[in-house]
Every structure is written in structure tokens, then in C-alpha cells.
Design a protein around this motif. Sequence first.
Motif, PDB file in Angstrom:
ATOM      1  N   GLY A 214     -33.682 -11.128  -2.603  1.00 61.88           N
ATOM      2  CA  GLY A 214     -34.619 -11.059  -3.705  1.00 61.88           C
ATOM      3  C   GLY A 214     -35.344  -9.739  -3.790  1.00 61.88           C
ATOM      4  O   GLY A 214     -34.912  -8.719  -3.243  1.00 61.88           O
ATOM      5  N   SER A 215     -36.495  -9.746  -4.473  1.00 60.39           N
ATOM      6  CA  SER A 215     -37.246  -8.513  -4.665  1.00 60.39           C
ATOM      7  C   SER A 215     -38.682  -8.827  -5.045  1.00 60.39           C
ATOM      8  O   SER A 215     -39.014  -9.962  -5.387  1.00 60.39           O
ATOM      9  N   TRP A 216     -39.543  -7.821  -4.976  1.00 58.51           N
ATOM     10  CA  TRP A 216     -40.898  -7.917  -5.483  1.00 58.51           C
ATOM     11  C   TRP A 216     -41.206  -6.613  -6.204  1.00 58.51           C
ATOM     12  O   TRP A 216     -40.508  -5.608  -6.035  1.00 58.51           O
TER      13      TRP A 216
ATOM     14  N   PRO B  70     -45.032 -14.873  -8.770  1.00 57.76           N
ATOM     15  CA  PRO B  70     -45.449 -14.736  -7.372  1.00 57.76           C
ATOM     16  C   PRO B  70     -44.945 -13.476  -6.695  1.00 57.76           C
ATOM     17  O   PRO B  70     -45.480 -13.081  -5.657  1.00 57.76           O
ATOM     18  N   GLY B  71     -43.930 -12.833  -7.264  1.00 60.48           N
ATOM     19  CA  GLY B  71     -43.370 -11.636  -6.658  1.00 60.48           C
ATOM     20  C   GLY B  71     -43.907 -10.347  -7.240  1.00 60.48           C
ATOM     21  O   GLY B  71     -43.331  -9.277  -7.012  1.00 60.48           O
TER      22      GLY B  71
ATOM     23  N   ASN C 292     -39.880 -14.463   7.050  1.00 58.19           N
ATOM     24  CA  ASN C 292     -40.629 -15.060   5.959  1.00 58.19           C
ATOM     25  C   ASN C 292     -39.840 -15.065   4.660  1.00 58.19           C
ATOM     26  O   ASN C 292     -39.031 -14.169   4.409  1.00 58.19           O
ATOM     27  N   ALA C 293     -40.112 -16.079   3.861  1.00 63.36           N
ATOM     28  CA  ALA C 293     -39.523 -16.147   2.525  1.00 63.36           C
ATOM     29  C   ALA C 293     -40.532 -16.776   1.578  1.00 63.36           C
ATOM     30  O   ALA C 293     -41.349 -17.605   1.981  1.00 63.36           O
ATOM     31  N   VAL C 294     -40.487 -16.364   0.334  1.00 61.37           N
ATOM     32  CA  VAL C 294     -41.263 -16.994  -0.727  1.00 61.37           C
ATOM     33  C   VAL C 294     -40.280 -17.729  -1.621  1.00 61.37           C
ATOM     34  O   VAL C 294     -39.342 -17.127  -2.151  1.00 61.37           O
ATOM     35  N   VAL C 295     -40.476 -19.047  -1.754  1.00 58.50           N
ATOM     36  CA  VAL C 295     -39.586 -19.889  -2.548  1.00 58.50           C
ATOM     37  C   VAL C 295     -40.347 -20.384  -3.774  1.00 58.50           C
ATOM     38  O   VAL C 295     -41.473 -20.880  -3.649  1.00 58.50           O
ATOM     39  N   LYS C 296     -39.754 -20.249  -4.943  1.00 59.48           N
ATOM     40  CA  LYS C 296     -40.399 -20.714  -6.171  1.00 59.48           C
ATOM     41  C   LYS C 296     -39.665 -21.913  -6.734  1.00 59.48           C
ATOM     42  O   LYS C 296     -38.470 -22.101  -6.485  1.00 59.48           O
ATOM     43  N   ILE C 297     -40.398 -22.763  -7.467  1.00 56.48           N
ATOM     44  CA  ILE C 297     -39.770 -23.850  -8.210  1.00 56.48           C
ATOM     45  C   ILE C 297     -39.977 -23.580  -9.684  1.00 56.48           C
ATOM     46  O   ILE C 297     -41.030 -23.105 -10.121  1.00 56.48           O
ATOM     47  N   CYS C 298     -38.941 -23.856 -10.473  1.00 56.00           N
ATOM     48  CA  CYS C 298     -38.948 -23.548 -11.896  1.00 56.00           C
ATOM     49  C   CYS C 298     -38.505 -24.772 -12.688  1.00 56.00           C
ATOM     50  O   CYS C 298     -37.680 -25.573 -12.223  1.00 56.00           O
ATOM     51  N   ARG C 299     -39.040 -24.912 -13.875  1.00 59.01           N
ATOM     52  CA  ARG C 299     -38.558 -25.958 -14.773  1.00 59.01           C
ATOM     53  C   ARG C 299     -37.099 -25.693 -15.131  1.00 59.01           C
ATOM     54  O   ARG C 299     -36.721 -24.575 -15.473  1.00 59.01           O
TER      55      ARG C 299
ATOM     56  N   PRO D 175     -47.704 -14.025  -0.490  1.00 57.47           N
ATOM     57  CA  PRO D 175     -47.740 -12.814   0.336  1.00 57.47           C
ATOM     58  C   PRO D 175     -46.826 -11.711  -0.173  1.00 57.47           C
ATOM     59  O   PRO D 175     -45.949 -11.927  -1.025  1.00 57.47           O
ATOM     60  N   PHE D 176     -47.018 -10.525   0.437  1.00 52.08           N
ATOM     61  CA  PHE D 176     -46.165  -9.368   0.187  1.00 52.08           C
ATOM     62  C   PHE D 176     -45.821  -8.721   1.518  1.00 52.08           C
ATOM     63  O   PHE D 176     -46.576  -8.808   2.492  1.00 52.08           O
TER      64      PHE D 176
END
Length: 415
Positions: free
Chosen positions: A250-252, A271-272, A171-178, A239-240
Motif C-alpha cells: 500500500g501507500s500513504w 486514513p492514509g 504494522n498494518a492499517v486495514v480499512k473497511i469500505c462499503r 498511524p504513520f
Amino acid sequence: LNNFSQEQSNSITVGTDSVTVKACTLSSSETIATVEAIIAPHEGKNKFAVRTFTFTTKDGDEKTYELPSTVTFETGKAYSFTFTLSWPTFDGMTNCYIVAPDTEFTFPVSRAYTYEKKAFTTTLHTGGEYTGTFDAAIVWADAAVISDTPTVLGSGNTAEVTVKTTSTSGNAVVKICRSDNGETVWSYHIWVTDYTGAETYTNTYTYSSKQYEFIFMDRNLGATAAGTGLFYQWGRKDPFPTTDGTPTTGSWSKVTTDATLGTVTNTIKNPGVFYIASSASEYDWHYASRDNTLWGHDANGGIKTIYDPCPAGWRVPVNSGMSADTSPWYGFTKDNGGTFANGYNWGTNAVYPAAGNRSNSSGSLYRVGTGGYYWSASPYSSASGTSLLLFDSGTVYVFNNAHRASGLSVRCSQE
């Protein structure tokens, strides 16, 4: 042409020369188009290094096909080639994508533009609609599931993110940023697995002359093989991990909620971050508001919301009557669950692991291997708690209560 109804411009590249042929537009009911072009006579690869057909949609997506090296174009002759073009369709109300290993996968950023069913600009942004570009990054990954940094093509609400998965499941959490200020505007769970959703378990029962049917996935959301899946704070989409230690990528982090941090808008931007609760927030990450509808509960079963963490076609199950008699897990008992062995088996494709949880007061792991906790989308009462499935080696409760800042498992049901 499959799932392809956009205007397209087409070109034939011969050596360093490119010949553009007429554009065509397909309606939603059409699947075949014919385009023609005139090219100069020439031989195969012994004269030119590469000869390709390139099809480009109006949104900039391309499909390229290399011509056989044995083809020789002779004067006065016509040649015909057939190509199948396929672009996937997407559910804009999805925060989780199931992606097979060793796949290049593209999905839209447009989900951010429907945030709270309002214009993109009136919530996360000011000064007019954001039409600029985005960057993408991995928030955290529990395995080496993405081979390169995610990329973004396009801008504004038509931009798309591309990820390349490895042969590893996880699993991975991907973010989009301006791109202009680095602000996170949305994030997505990439579930890399061979699971297709075909393996399910159906729980059907009748209460008060009404029939209930819940079709569940055969595994927890985010699970790989016989794994326990991921943990979710109630009402949040991100998720976590279910294990401690540093993620592969990455990290949370864990932060105590307060009036500023404990808002939906802030959690979207972070999100993290696992928000730890206290009595001041009624043990909810959502500091000053008890919103019972974040995952779509109402007396009629509700609809899937923008914050639901499940993939397209799935959702967090609803307990419409807020009672044991209307629980999605009605009929799940200790007696018919078999011998407790880090969980229960309630039938083919209905194994529920005792994944434990993350404490609402610390974010630490609790009762891993001895207790199972599964969210529903519905409140336990009008208070801050939420109804869930809870079990251990001695008891099974199909209708119990947990604080919303806790990190629990999710078993998705079909919409």
C-alpha cells in the motif's frame, strides 16, 4: 465452552451425509452444553474420507473437529466426545489490535457504528441504516505482516474482518469500505507483535496532596523489538510510519489541509493521508475547530474516546492539570535518564527512544535519533497546541508544547 453464549446449531458430517442435532442456547453463566444425535453404524477412514463435527453459531461462525480415523460406530452403542469451543471477546472501543505472528484473527466492524456517539447513518451515511456488505483492504503495511487480503464475513453492524498474520512483526492499517460505493467507513491498526502488555513501567508521585499513578507500556505504540514505533497526528486514530520510503504494502500520502479536508469525517474516510497544516489552521490538521477532547482530556482525567489509537485497556496518557507538576512523566529528568544514546532510560521497562517526528508543515522526518516527542491527550493551554514529553541530549521537558498536525510518538498508559 469458553466465551461462548450464543445459540448454536450442530451437525455431524459422515462422508457426504450431514446429521443436524438439536440447537442449544447457553446463558452468560453457563459454560457446558450436551448435544445428542443418532448416526448410522460405520467404520473409520477406510470407508469414509472425512468425518467431522461442525459447530455453528447463529452469527455464522464455525468450529470444525475431525474424528479419529480409528473410531468405529457400532450398532446399539453410545459414544462421547468433548470439544472446547472458544470465541474471543472484543472491546468495541478499540482501533488497535495486538495480534501475534502466525495468527488468524477476527474483529468486528461495529466500531464504525458508534462514530461520534451517533447512529451510523447520520454521519457517514444517508438513507437509512447501512445493512449491506463491506470489503477490506490494507492501506499500508511497514512489513509483510498480513499474508492474504483481509476478508469480511457478514453485513451491516454485525460484520467481522479476518486477517492472517505472517511470522514477521510489524504494522498494518486495514480499512473497511462499503461494497456498493467503495467509501471507507473505518480503519484499524493491526500491530503484529509478541508483546502482550505484561512488561510495564509505573510512574507514581504526589502533587498537592494528590497521588498520581501512570502505568506505561515498555515500548512505543507500534514498536517491534527495540524499534521506535509509529507517529500520530494529535487526536487522530490512524498511524504513520517513522521511516521514509515506500511501505511494503500500500501507500500513504501528504496533503495540505483546508476547510473541506480538515474535518474528522474526512480523516476517517482517508486514513492514509497525513494532513499538512499552516498558520490558517493554527498548525492543526483540524482546520477550523480546536477540539481539546478528541483523545479524552478533561480536568478529571477524562475517558478513552472513540479516536484513541491505543489497544484495549490502554489509552493516550492525560495531563489533567496541564502543568509540569501533573505530567504523566513527572520526575523524568536528564540526570536520572542515564547517558543519552538515541534516547533515555528512566528505569526498567522505561526506555524512551529519540524517534524524532514528522513536521506539521511538510510531513517530513525531523530530528530522528536526536529528539523525542511523546503526545499526551491534553492541551498545553486553550490554544491549538498540546502538552507532551520532549527531550534531546541536553534537556528534558515533561511539559512542553507541539502543534497538533505534527506526527509524534505515543506511549500508551493503562486505563
